[in-house]
Scaffold this motif. Structure first.
Motif, short mmCIF file in Angstrom:
data_model
loop_
_atom_site.label_atom_id
_atom_site.label_comp_id
_atom_site.label_asym_id
_atom_site.label_seq_id
_atom_site.Cartn_x
_atom_site.Cartn_y
_atom_site.Cartn_z
N THR A 107 0.84 -1.19 0.00
CA THR A 107 0.00 0.00 0.00
C THR A 107 0.87 1.24 0.00
OG1 THR A 107 -0.11 0.02 2.42
CG2 THR A 107 -1.88 -1.14 1.24
N GLY A 108 0.24 2.37 -0.26
CA GLY A 108 0.93 3.65 -0.22
C GLY A 108 -0.08 4.76 0.03
N THR A 109 0.42 5.96 0.25
CA THR A 109 -0.42 7.12 0.48
C THR A 109 -0.23 8.12 -0.65
OG1 THR A 109 -0.24 6.81 2.87
CG2 THR A 109 -0.97 8.97 2.12
N LEU A 110 -1.33 8.58 -1.20
CA LEU A 110 -1.33 9.47 -2.36
C LEU A 110 -1.22 10.93 -1.93
CD1 LEU A 110 -3.70 9.14 -5.34
CD2 LEU A 110 -3.61 11.32 -4.16
N TYR A 111 -0.45 11.71 -2.68
CA TYR A 111 -0.38 13.15 -2.50
C TYR A 111 -0.57 13.80 -3.87
CZ TYR A 111 1.12 17.85 -1.64
OH TYR A 111 1.16 19.21 -1.57
N TYR A 112 -1.52 14.75 -3.94
CA TYR A 112 -1.79 15.44 -5.20
C TYR A 112 -2.04 16.92 -4.92
CZ TYR A 112 -4.22 17.06 -9.38
OH TYR A 112 -4.60 17.77 -10.49
N GLU A 113 -1.41 17.76 -5.73
CA GLU A 113 -1.59 19.21 -5.64
C GLU A 113 -2.36 19.68 -6.88
OE1 GLU A 113 1.46 22.90 -5.31
OE2 GLU A 113 2.01 21.05 -4.27
N ARG A 114 -3.40 20.48 -6.68
CA ARG A 114 -4.27 20.92 -7.77
C ARG A 114 -3.48 21.48 -8.95
NH1 ARG A 114 -9.40 21.97 -7.48
NH2 ARG A 114 -9.41 22.45 -5.27
N GLY A 115 -3.85 21.02 -10.16
CA GLY A 115 -3.25 21.53 -11.38
C GLY A 115 -1.95 20.85 -11.79
N ASN A 116 -1.43 19.99 -10.95
CA ASN A 116 -0.18 19.30 -11.26
C ASN A 116 -0.45 18.17 -12.24
OD1 ASN A 116 2.40 18.11 -11.17
ND2 ASN A 116 2.63 18.62 -9.00
N ALA A 117 0.46 17.92 -13.15
CA ALA A 117 0.31 16.81 -14.11
C ALA A 117 0.65 15.46 -13.48
CB ALA A 117 1.20 17.06 -15.32
N ASN A 140 -6.22 10.67 -17.00
CA ASN A 140 -7.67 10.95 -16.91
C ASN A 140 -8.24 10.66 -15.53
OD1 ASN A 140 -7.53 8.19 -16.90
ND2 ASN A 140 -9.14 7.88 -18.41
N ILE A 141 -7.39 10.52 -14.51
CA ILE A 141 -7.88 10.25 -13.16
C ILE A 141 -8.36 11.56 -12.55
CG2 ILE A 141 -7.31 9.34 -10.88
CD1 ILE A 141 -5.06 7.71 -12.25
N PRO A 142 -9.64 11.65 -12.15
CA PRO A 142 -10.19 12.90 -11.61
C PRO A 142 -9.83 13.09 -10.13
CG PRO A 142 -11.90 11.24 -11.71
CD PRO A 142 -10.66 10.62 -12.29
N LEU A 143 -8.60 13.49 -9.87
CA LEU A 143 -8.13 13.63 -8.49
C LEU A 143 -8.53 14.97 -7.89
CD1 LEU A 143 -4.53 12.19 -8.79
CD2 LEU A 143 -6.52 11.10 -7.74
N LYS A 144 -8.72 14.97 -6.59
CA LYS A 144 -8.92 16.20 -5.84
C LYS A 144 -7.66 16.42 -5.02
CE LYS A 144 -13.87 15.87 -5.63
NZ LYS A 144 -15.06 15.69 -4.83
N PRO A 145 -7.32 17.69 -4.73
CA PRO A 145 -6.10 17.95 -3.97
C PRO A 145 -6.12 17.23 -2.62
CG PRO A 145 -7.00 19.98 -4.84
CD PRO A 145 -8.02 18.91 -5.09
#
Length: 135
Positions: free
Chosen positions: A19-29, A101-106
């Protein structure tokens, strides 16, 4: 995967699962996954499965493949071979994944300023290959 696992991901290849933990910042590719190095070492690619809300607001599983070139290990990590497998001195890795095409939220994690030499601890949730879940 369940709703409360929205920022957790499943990482697997033919031989390993973790397993892992996801980190996403808005607008990042890209989005990033923090995991243990032993989950992703000794492989050419891993498949990542995660949950995200689709355009209808429903949780849906999405999958992406992460190549060896997109896996980063700690610069202080030293490996040694034990029983034919790598042993890491710093068992942490970061996967750099294309959003596509993954619809991620920050990600809404608080991140504190750290100083050099400050210790970071990471834990994972082992997943057994056995059909009884390792019990």
């Amino acid at each position: 995967m369940q709703t409360h696992e929205a920022y957790s991901v499943l990482i697997q290849n033919a031989e390993k699962r973790g397993t892992g933990t996801l980190y996403y910042e808005r607008g990042n590719a890209y989005f990033y996954i923090l995991t243990c190095a032993h989950v992703v070492d000794e492989t050419d690619a891993v498949q990542v499965t995660l949950l995200a809300e689709n355009e209808d607001g429903e949780l849906k599983e999405y999958e992406t493949v992460v190549s060896k070139k997109q896996i980063y290990y700690s610069p202080i990590d030293q490996t040694s071979g034990i029983s034919g497998h790598l042993q890491h001195s710093c068992d942490i890795a970061v996967l750099k994944c294309n959003v596509g095409n993954i619809p991620l939220k920050p990600t809404n994690f608080s991140i504190w300023q750290m100083t050099q030499q400050e210790k970071v601890l990471w834990t994972g949730y082992p997943i057994s290959h056995r059909s009884d879940g390792g019990r």
